[in-house]
Scaffold this motif. Structure first.
Motif, PDB file in Angstrom:
ATOM      1  N   SER A 281       0.845  -1.196   0.000  1.00  9.56           N
ATOM      2  CA  SER A 281       0.000   0.000   0.000  1.00  9.56           C
ATOM      3  C   SER A 281       0.879   1.245   0.000  1.00  9.56           C
ATOM      4  N   ARG A 282       0.283   2.375  -0.303  1.00  8.78           N
ATOM      5  CA  ARG A 282       1.033   3.627  -0.418  1.00  8.78           C
ATOM      6  C   ARG A 282       1.730   4.016   0.881  1.00  8.78           C
ATOM      7  N   ASP A 283       1.122   3.734   2.024  1.00  9.52           N
ATOM      8  CA  ASP A 283       1.652   4.216   3.302  1.00  9.52           C
ATOM      9  C   ASP A 283       2.231   3.107   4.167  1.00  9.52           C
ATOM     10  N   GLU A 284       2.425   1.919   3.596  1.00  8.84           N
ATOM     11  CA  GLU A 284       2.923   0.807   4.409  1.00  8.84           C
ATOM     12  C   GLU A 284       4.294   1.108   4.998  1.00  8.84           C
ATOM     13  N   TRP A 285       5.143   1.802   4.259  1.00  6.52           N
ATOM     14  CA  TRP A 285       6.497   2.097   4.719  1.00  6.52           C
ATOM     15  C   TRP A 285       6.513   2.930   5.993  1.00  6.52           C
ATOM     16  N   ALA A 286       5.496   3.802   6.171  1.00 10.42           N
ATOM     17  CA  ALA A 286       5.473   4.718   7.316  1.00 10.42           C
ATOM     18  C   ALA A 286       5.138   4.007   8.621  1.00 10.42           C
ATOM     19  N   ASN A 287       4.631   2.778   8.547  1.00 11.62           N
ATOM     20  CA  ASN A 287       4.223   2.049   9.747  1.00 11.62           C
ATOM     21  C   ASN A 287       4.975   0.736   9.904  1.00 11.62           C
ATOM     22  N   ALA A 288       6.072   0.570   9.148  1.00  8.32           N
ATOM     23  CA  ALA A 288       6.806  -0.692   9.171  1.00  8.32           C
ATOM     24  C   ALA A 288       8.049  -0.568  10.044  1.00  8.32           C
ATOM     25  N   SER A 289       8.455  -1.691  10.621  1.00  4.89           N
ATOM     26  CA  SER A 289       9.690  -1.726  11.400  1.00  4.89           C
ATOM     27  C   SER A 289      10.874  -2.085  10.532  1.00  4.89           C
ATOM     28  N   ARG A 290      10.607  -2.494   9.304  1.00  2.00           N
ATOM     29  CA  ARG A 290      11.660  -2.852   8.360  1.00  2.00           C
ATOM     30  C   ARG A 290      11.520  -1.953   7.141  1.00  2.00           C
ATOM     31  N   ILE A 291      12.537  -1.121   6.906  1.00  2.00           N
ATOM     32  CA  ILE A 291      12.473  -0.154   5.805  1.00  2.00           C
ATOM     33  C   ILE A 291      13.406  -0.601   4.699  1.00  2.00           C
ATOM     34  N   ASP A 292      12.829  -1.202   3.659  1.00  2.00           N
ATOM     35  CA  ASP A 292      13.609  -1.654   2.512  1.00  2.00           C
ATOM     36  C   ASP A 292      12.674  -1.790   1.317  1.00  2.00           C
ATOM     37  N   PHE A 293      13.083  -2.542   0.307  1.00  2.77           N
ATOM     38  CA  PHE A 293      12.266  -2.669  -0.905  1.00  2.77           C
ATOM     39  C   PHE A 293      10.933  -3.386  -0.648  1.00  2.77           C
TER      40      PHE A 293
END
Length: 660
Positions: A281-293
């Motif tokens: 989803s568009r905002d999944e990165w903002a709520n994840a503990s793992r920031i990668d591809f």
């Protein structure tokens, strides 16, 4: 490189020799003829196909028998005339040049020259890899046209004067011989007389090769597909007898490239099903503990173009011969094991681009929107990527510039020149989908007048005030640049930090040009570690010792140690005093370094200088200089020449030898 008797020079291929004479010349000079063909063929063929094509060209140049020729069961006498060799060489040159000619006539000729022998099944062949100089020359050759490569080979390997090279290229149909000779001369002069030696190494020898298996899973899949195709064909033939004839729609051009793929019902067919592509989803990165591809959303105006996605996936699963495939060092080209993640699908600079990620690799598929040209498939290893190393991916390269797709967590972007550390960064715009404006790349070849990099800033949703630099080193994923400041004796080692502050930028200004040797080698990150500072004798000022370490995605690291003496220009490059490959030195698991060099003071005296990291307690010199000091730096009078050995004792008692 094997040596052979040099035949006489002939400017023209001349009259066709007898088959016995031609065969004798071909057999005697086979390695040099294959090397000439290999160097002339376009690098876009890939090393495996270029090796096979070079051998096929040479093996197929023998003339057919003429009336009056006496065919013998025994090969002709070795030492055939120079005119026979000149004729064979001219035919090899003409056939190799044909692979890069644009006209229909030449394309038809290439079609007639497609290699049928040698046939290699189940293996891929590669010339033995050389060092950084060979890699740099190979990349330079990839950026020039076939006539330039041919002119360089004829000049240096064949030892032909320019007037003979001119005649051979002219007879082979080269339109601008003067330009080819001029560019070949520039390539040779840029390497200071080393080009002849480099072209003679194993890197450019298609007769000395390494073997690797092709993708075993793909071969098994193709065997099953072939069996199914045979059964379907037989059933179709039976049906054709019983059913009336109907006209069929004409297949679009290039369908054999885009539509070939495995049959359904297998794990591979599921992995290549566009309906099963993973999408964040568009905002999944903002709520994840793992920031990668894995948290990149699917972006682009063609993410719902099922036909484009299907072509991209099927080309990945089974690229046809027309597909231009490239992979960064150490990256597998096998199909995905499960449905990959869609990162991007859209049009960039007249090209339809699809970016996919399978957890280990980023894969870029590109096809010209005009339909004129072959698709391209590029692979880059990205396992273990994080905020900085998953921050950007190349989506387009054109005329020395690149566009990037930025990670969704990048809030701002700019460009700066590493060789101008005091010049502020210039803003870089990017679209709502994350595609940047074109970014200038480093100058090709050995020139180093500017080194553009991107300065990116992460969103405050994941980290506050975090800016970092990434540099284009020729792969899909740019390399992350960092810096570690010197630490005093006994003080804790400084960990690598972002290279955006004043000292870091000044350090990179003096080492940026060393990045040239890392192009195309699958580099993940490069760190500049200023491991020692030294007061020079005879009022020579203060110098800095820097260890530049490049870590690759596949694991091995490479170091370059530079001695940076005082200079008037902030971008004056340091002196390389040591280098080593496949080493842990200067890294997390090998945080020690020792290096030395000879130095001439302002008064004209010669000294041996040496420096080690903060953990060095004593240094010892042997050989033509015998000295020892209980410090992290050493400066002792020394003769200008003579072998010297350096070693150091660490605080824990271990002995450290000087680098490279």
């Amino acid at each position: 490189m094997p040596t052979h008797r040099q035949p006489n020079h002939h400017a023209s291929a001349g009259e066709r020799p007898g088959i016995d004479q031609a065969e004798a010349s071909l057999v005697e000079h086979y390695p040099r003829l294959v090397r000439l063909a290999y160097l002339t063929l376009p690098p876009s063929l890939g090393r495996h196909r270029r090796v096979l094509t070079a051998h096929a060209i040479v093996q197929r140049v023998l003339p057919g028998p003429r009336k009056g020729d006496q065919l013998s069961r025994v090969p002709g006498q070795r030492g055939a005339t120079g005119s026979a060799y000149a004729w064979v060489r001219g035919q090899v040159l003409r056939a190799a040049l044909a692979y890069e000619q644009p006209s229909r006539r030449w394309r038809a000729r290439v079609g007639a020259l497609r290699p049928t022998l040698p046939l290699v099944v189940g293996l891929r062949l590669f010339p033995r890899a050389g060092g950084s100089e060979e890699l740099a020359l190979d990349q330079a050759l990839s950026s020039v046209a076939a006539p330039v490569r041919a002119a360089l080979a004829l000049r240096l390997l064949e030892g032909l004067p320019d007037y003979i090279v001119w005649g051979l290229l002219d007879e082979a149909g080269v339109s601008d011989v003067a330009a080819a000779l001029r560019t070949a001369g520039q390539l040779a002069s840029e390497r200071g007389g080393q080009a002849r030696k480099l072209l003679g190494t194993a890197e450019f020898d298609p007769c000395t090769v390494q073997t690797r298996p092709t993708d075993l899973l793909r071969r098994r899949q193709r065997a099953r597909i072939t069996g199914a195709a045979v059964a379907i064909t037989l059933a179709g033939l039976v049906a054709a007898v019983a059913l009336p004839d109907h006209s069929t729609a004409r297949r679009p051009a290039g369908a054999d490239v885009a539509d070939a793929g495995p049959a359904g019902g297998t794990a591979l067919s599921r992995a290549l099903d566009p309906a099963l592509l993973e999408r964040a989803s568009r905002d999944e990165w903002a709520n994840a503990s793992r920031i990668d591809f894995s948290v990149w959303p699917a972006r682009g105006d063609r993410i719902d173009d099922t036909a484009l996605l299907r072509r991209a996936l099927r080309v990945w699963g089974s690229p046809g011969r027309a597909v231009q495939v490239s992979a960064s060092a150490g990256t597998s080209e096998v199909p995905p094991a499960q449905p990959p993640r869609l990162l991007y699908a859209g049009e960039v600079d007249g090209t339809a681009v699809v970016l996919l990620h399978d957890g280990q690799r980023v894969v870029r598929y590109a096809e010209p929107e005009s339909g004129d040209g072959a698709p391209a498939l590029d692979f880059a290893r990205t396992d273990g990527a994080e905020v900085t190393t998953a921050a950007a991916v190349v989506v387009s390269r054109s005329r020395g510039r690149a566009r990037y797709l930025l990670a969704p967590w990048i809030a701002a972007s700019a460009t700066r020149d590493l060789l101008a550390p005091r010049t502020p960064a210039q803003g870089l715009d990017f679209s709502e989908e994350g595609v940047t404006d074109p970014v200038e790349g480093p100058a090709p070849g050995d020139g180093c007048t500017a080194w553009p990099v991107m300065q990116l800033r992460s969103s405050e949703k994941i980290v506050e005030r975090h800016s970092f630099l990434v540099a284009d080193l020729g792969d899909l994923a740019p390399a992350h640049l960092t810096y570690a400041a010197p630490a005093g004796p006994g003080a804790p080692a400084h960990q690598p930090g972002e290279a955006v502050g004043g000292p870091a930028l000044l350090s990179w200004a003096r080492t940026a040009c060393s990045l040239r040797t890392l192009r195309g080698s699958g580099v993940r990150a490069v760190n500049n570690w200023a491991f020692a500072e030294q007061r020079l004798p005879d009022s020579g000022g203060r110098s800095t010792w820097v260890c530049t370490r490049a870590d690759t995605w596949r694991g091995p690291g490479r170091i370059l140690v530079q001695f940076q003496q005082p200079a008037n220009s902030p971008s004056a490059q340091g002196t390389v005093v040591a280098e080593a490959g496949d080493t842990a030195s200067c890294g997390r698991f090998g945080p020690h370094i020792l290096a030395g060099t000879r130095w001439k003071s302002p008064s004209g005296k010669w000294f041996l200088l040496a420096a080690g990291d903060r953990d060095v307690t004593r240094m010892t010199a042997g050989g033509s200089v015998r000295a020892g000091v209980s410090a992290t730096t050493m400066a002792v009078p020394a003769p200008r020449e003579g072998a010297v050995t350096l070693s150091a004792r660490l605080s824990g008692g271990d002995i450290l030898q000087a680098a490279g």
